[in-house]
Design a protein around this motif. Sequence first.
Motif, PDB file in Angstrom:
ATOM      1  N   LYS A  44       8.411  -7.363 -23.917  1.00 40.25           N
ATOM      2  CA  LYS A  44       9.708  -7.581 -23.387  1.00 40.25           C
ATOM      3  C   LYS A  44      10.892  -7.696 -24.586  1.00 40.25           C
ATOM      4  CE  LYS A  44      11.985 -10.690 -20.189  1.00 40.25           C
ATOM      5  NZ  LYS A  44      11.606 -12.291 -19.243  1.00 40.25           N
ATOM      6  N   ASP A  45      10.067  -8.300 -25.161  1.00 40.17           N
ATOM      7  CA  ASP A  45      10.455  -9.320 -26.287  1.00 40.17           C
ATOM      8  C   ASP A  45      11.847  -8.235 -27.394  1.00 40.17           C
ATOM      9  OD1 ASP A  45      10.457 -11.469 -26.045  1.00 40.17           O
ATOM     10  OD2 ASP A  45       8.785 -12.222 -27.249  1.00 40.17           O
ATOM     11  N   LYS A  46      10.851  -7.750 -27.978  1.00 34.00           N
ATOM     12  CA  LYS A  46      11.204  -5.989 -28.138  1.00 34.00           C
ATOM     13  C   LYS A  46      12.457  -5.380 -27.306  1.00 34.00           C
ATOM     14  CE  LYS A  46       6.854  -5.284 -31.059  1.00 34.00           C
ATOM     15  NZ  LYS A  46       5.694  -3.906 -30.691  1.00 34.00           N
ATOM     16  N   ALA A  47      11.902  -5.100 -26.280  1.00 31.03           N
ATOM     17  CA  ALA A  47      13.002  -4.306 -25.011  1.00 31.03           C
ATOM     18  C   ALA A  47      13.958  -4.699 -25.923  1.00 31.03           C
ATOM     19  CB  ALA A  47      12.463  -4.415 -24.408  1.00 31.03           C
ATOM     20  N   GLU A  48      14.796  -6.577 -25.304  1.00 30.35           N
ATOM     21  CA  GLU A  48      15.831  -7.001 -25.846  1.00 30.35           C
ATOM     22  C   GLU A  48      16.836  -7.128 -26.704  1.00 30.35           C
ATOM     23  OE1 GLU A  48      14.657 -11.305 -24.859  1.00 30.35           O
ATOM     24  OE2 GLU A  48      14.638 -11.227 -22.239  1.00 30.35           O
ATOM     25  N   LYS A  49      15.536  -7.070 -28.118  1.00 29.58           N
ATOM     26  CA  LYS A  49      16.085  -6.559 -29.899  1.00 29.58           C
ATOM     27  C   LYS A  49      16.836  -5.606 -29.278  1.00 29.58           C
ATOM     28  CE  LYS A  49      12.975 -10.035 -31.366  1.00 29.58           C
ATOM     29  NZ  LYS A  49      12.140 -10.001 -32.675  1.00 29.58           N
ATOM     30  N   SER A  50      16.342  -4.477 -28.733  1.00 31.06           N
ATOM     31  CA  SER A  50      16.294  -2.940 -28.652  1.00 31.06           C
ATOM     32  C   SER A  50      17.988  -2.711 -28.191  1.00 31.06           C
ATOM     33  CB  SER A  50      15.372  -1.868 -28.486  1.00 31.06           C
ATOM     34  OG  SER A  50      14.269  -1.876 -29.426  1.00 31.06           O
ATOM     35  N   GLU A  51      18.541  -3.039 -26.927  1.00 34.92           N
ATOM     36  CA  GLU A  51      19.179  -3.292 -26.232  1.00 34.92           C
ATOM     37  C   GLU A  51      20.413  -4.121 -26.823  1.00 34.92           C
ATOM     38  OE1 GLU A  51      20.775  -4.815 -22.103  1.00 34.92           O
ATOM     39  OE2 GLU A  51      19.007  -5.886 -21.932  1.00 34.92           O
ATOM     40  N   GLN A  52      20.068  -5.456 -27.632  1.00 37.29           N
ATOM     41  CA  GLN A  52      21.306  -6.116 -28.394  1.00 37.29           C
ATOM     42  C   GLN A  52      21.867  -5.236 -29.535  1.00 37.29           C
ATOM     43  OE1 GLN A  52      22.942  -8.498 -27.390  1.00 37.29           O
ATOM     44  NE2 GLN A  52      24.193  -8.667 -29.080  1.00 37.29           N
ATOM     45  N   MET A  53      20.986  -4.049 -30.111  1.00 39.20           N
ATOM     46  CA  MET A  53      21.104  -3.125 -31.117  1.00 39.20           C
ATOM     47  C   MET A  53      21.901  -2.513 -31.111  1.00 39.20           C
ATOM     48  SD  MET A  53      18.447  -0.873 -33.890  1.00 39.20           S
ATOM     49  CE  MET A  53      17.749  -2.670 -34.090  1.00 39.20           C
ATOM     50  N   VAL A  54      21.695  -1.303 -29.930  1.00 39.26           N
ATOM     51  CA  VAL A  54      22.650  -0.735 -28.959  1.00 39.26           C
ATOM     52  C   VAL A  54      24.071  -1.215 -28.856  1.00 39.26           C
ATOM     53  CG1 VAL A  54      22.956   1.614 -26.858  1.00 39.26           C
ATOM     54  CG2 VAL A  54      20.492   0.650 -28.162  1.00 39.26           C
ATOM     55  N   LYS A  55      23.791  -2.101 -27.732  1.00 41.17           N
ATOM     56  CA  LYS A  55      24.996  -2.319 -28.317  1.00 41.17           C
ATOM     57  C   LYS A  55      26.243  -2.944 -29.200  1.00 41.17           C
ATOM     58  CE  LYS A  55      24.215  -5.128 -23.766  1.00 41.17           C
ATOM     59  NZ  LYS A  55      24.374  -6.563 -23.036  1.00 41.17           N
ATOM     60  N   GLU A  56      25.303  -3.136 -30.302  1.00 37.33           N
ATOM     61  CA  GLU A  56      26.156  -3.095 -31.579  1.00 37.33           C
ATOM     62  C   GLU A  56      26.692  -1.968 -31.793  1.00 37.33           C
ATOM     63  OE1 GLU A  56      23.605  -5.647 -34.210  1.00 37.33           O
ATOM     64  OE2 GLU A  56      24.050  -7.334 -32.769  1.00 37.33           O
TER      65      GLU A  56
END
Length: 831
Positions: free
Chosen positions: A115-127
């Motif tokens: 779950k932590d890794k997924a949240e970091k990936s989503e933030q990276m895609v938004k940027e």
Amino acid sequence: MMEEEEFEFTEDFEAILHLTPEGQQAIDQVFPSQDPLDRADFNAVEYINTLFPTEQSLANIDDVVNKIRLKIRRLDDNIRTVVRGQTNVGQDGRQALEEAQVAIQQLFGKIKDIKDKAEKSEQMVKEITRDIKQLDHAKRHLTTSITTLNHLHMLAGGVDSLEAMTRKRQYGEVANLLQGVVNVLEHFQKYMGIPQIRQLSERVKAAQSELGTQILADFEEAFPSQGSKRPGGPSNVLRDACLVANVLDPRIKQEIIKKFIRQHLSEYLVLFQENQDVAWLDKIDRRYAWIKRQLVDYEEKYGRMFPEEWCMTERIAVEFCHITRAELAKVMRTRAKEIEVKLLLFAIQRTTNFEGLLAKRFTGCTLTDVPGQKKTESPLDATNPFLEDEPGEDVGTEKDEDLAKPRKPKAPDNPFHGIVSKCFEPHLYVYIESQDKNLGELIDRFVADFRAQGPPKAGTEEGGAVLPSCADLFVYYKKCMVQCSQLSTGEPMIALTTIFQKFLREYAWKILSGNLPKSNSNSGGLTISSLLKEKEGSEAAKFTGDELCLICSILSTAEYCLATTQQLEEKLKEKVDRVLVERINLTGEMDTFSTVISNSIQLLVQDLDAACDPALTAMSKMPWQSVEHVGDQSPYVTSIIMHIKQNVPIIRDNLASTRKYFTQFCIKFTNSFIPKFINHLFRCKPISMVGAEQLLLDTHSLKTVLLDLPSIGSQVLRKAPASYTKIVVKGMTRAEMILKVVMAPHEPPVVFVDNYIKLLVDGNPETFQKILDMKGLKRSEQSSMLELFRQRLPTPPSGGDGGPSLSFSTPTPEQESSRIRKLEKLIKKRL
């Protein structure tokens, strides 16, 4: 001591292991067993008695005890093994639970990492996509701006060109340009708040208004409303102007069409004015010939000037029809007294033919109200005129024999139907009055022909057949109905229906009921001597064979009229307007024909019934007390059978096509004859024992003849209907029971009364009084019998009729039983 301890242990064990029925049922399902020891209701005493049923079986007691001890040891071993096996189960379960808890904790940790890794990936895609979205919005706005500027450039240039071309009357270029400008202007509807855009929109509207006024002026100059002269040929400017009018306000197009058609038909209004000789109905063909020439002239000169989708040819024809309908209505109102039937039908026929030509040439797309198309019906077998399909063309000139032929399915309705011919509807009373007169003359001719030709003869093809006048009447009805439906489907159809009803009743009264033979009232009684002298072929019936044939023919005709009137009603409802359907009702006329059928059947029944009356009267006058021996059937029975054999075959042969009414005749005759026979039977008093036996024999002979009545004298043996057979059996069995009661001795009285109640199932004292009179008892004896009858009379049964018993419930004297057996043998011998 061991035995006492075991006994106490057993009691304690039973107290502890007292299971509920549900628990015992579960154990039986899991461990099914047939061993008596495993049953919940085990009884030791019964089990021991089963093992040792006799004293001799006790010799094997040691073997049985050894087997039971062996079984106890095996059970102990099994229990010990199971108990030891359960020792370590708790420890193993705790260990497994601890291992499962450890595995769950490890799994929870892994899920949290994912779950932590997924949240970091989503933030990276938004940027990463933030800049891309900004670029997309910028591109979309830039594209919209460029497109709007291009449209604005086109709109500004188009408005300038439009104003210049309008002043120069360059309608060909204006037509294409104006449509493009209007389409571009639609993109700026949301920008009307901008002054420059609103100014361009106002300039476009001004140009459209100027174009409309200018085009109308050009058409007014080319086709002036005053005068009947027209320019020599079409104008290319006007042709292009029509293309521009398609884009302008629809009112401009309608005004152009209206002015052109008015100018094109101005000559028609002058030539066929009300005061002109050609305006009358006898020269109505000239109106339609004139418009045909005008339409050809229009196609040659102006066919290419107007766009094809304007349907100008059809519009001219439709406007001509409206004008013609109004002019004809005005002329007919003025000269209503001069309208005759032939002239009216001639004008209607020519008008409907013209409307048919319009339907072939045009589609009716310019009509504001196009009639719906009805479904075509498949052709049916033509058993009467109303089961055929009506013709779709002119029927006024068709011959009657052509109407009887089956036709092709009717074509869909003409959308132009009534567009002119509607004006004739107020004057159709002339046609209705004419049909009233014609039908009256037709009925009079039918009456005269019937009197001249005479009734149908028995033994001929016409015998019992439908009268020809009936078919002629309905063929004429059909012709009138179809013709009137082509003229109008409104109130004139209701008026014609009233005429149909009137002459259907007149036909039923004058042709059918009026020609039924009259029943003569003279009925000469026959004596025994006259019956004995009566020859085999003598005529005793009141109606001759020809009269019977006439009655059957009228009955068949009435049935045909009944069925065909129903078909006529259905066809009238199909032809008339839906709002008037409820006013079409021929039920009264169908009831009239049903009455003719009933009267005809009643005449046949009365005739045969009256022919049997002298014989029944002779039966009641015979000295039945002095009859010494039982012989063959009596003369009165022979007379009745003779009349039945004379009349029934004639009636059956003449009603061969209406078998159901012949069955009704048989049932009605039986329902009339049997009660009359029983009434005459009561008049035969006093009756001796031998006389009652003779009457019983005669009754059985009549019963046999009545059962064979429907097929008597016929080469084809056909089983009588069950309903008819039931009536005969029930009625004649009652007559036989009356005679059997008369034959029974009246001593002792109680037995006689009980036999009467059982055989006749009749609680009426009057009937019992008649039985006593037939037996010849004195009044004093009858009084005591009647009192006993009232006392012994049971409560009436609530069920259906029970079949009366053919034998007495109590023993009768030997002499009486011997007489009955002899009588039964005599009847069997005769059969």
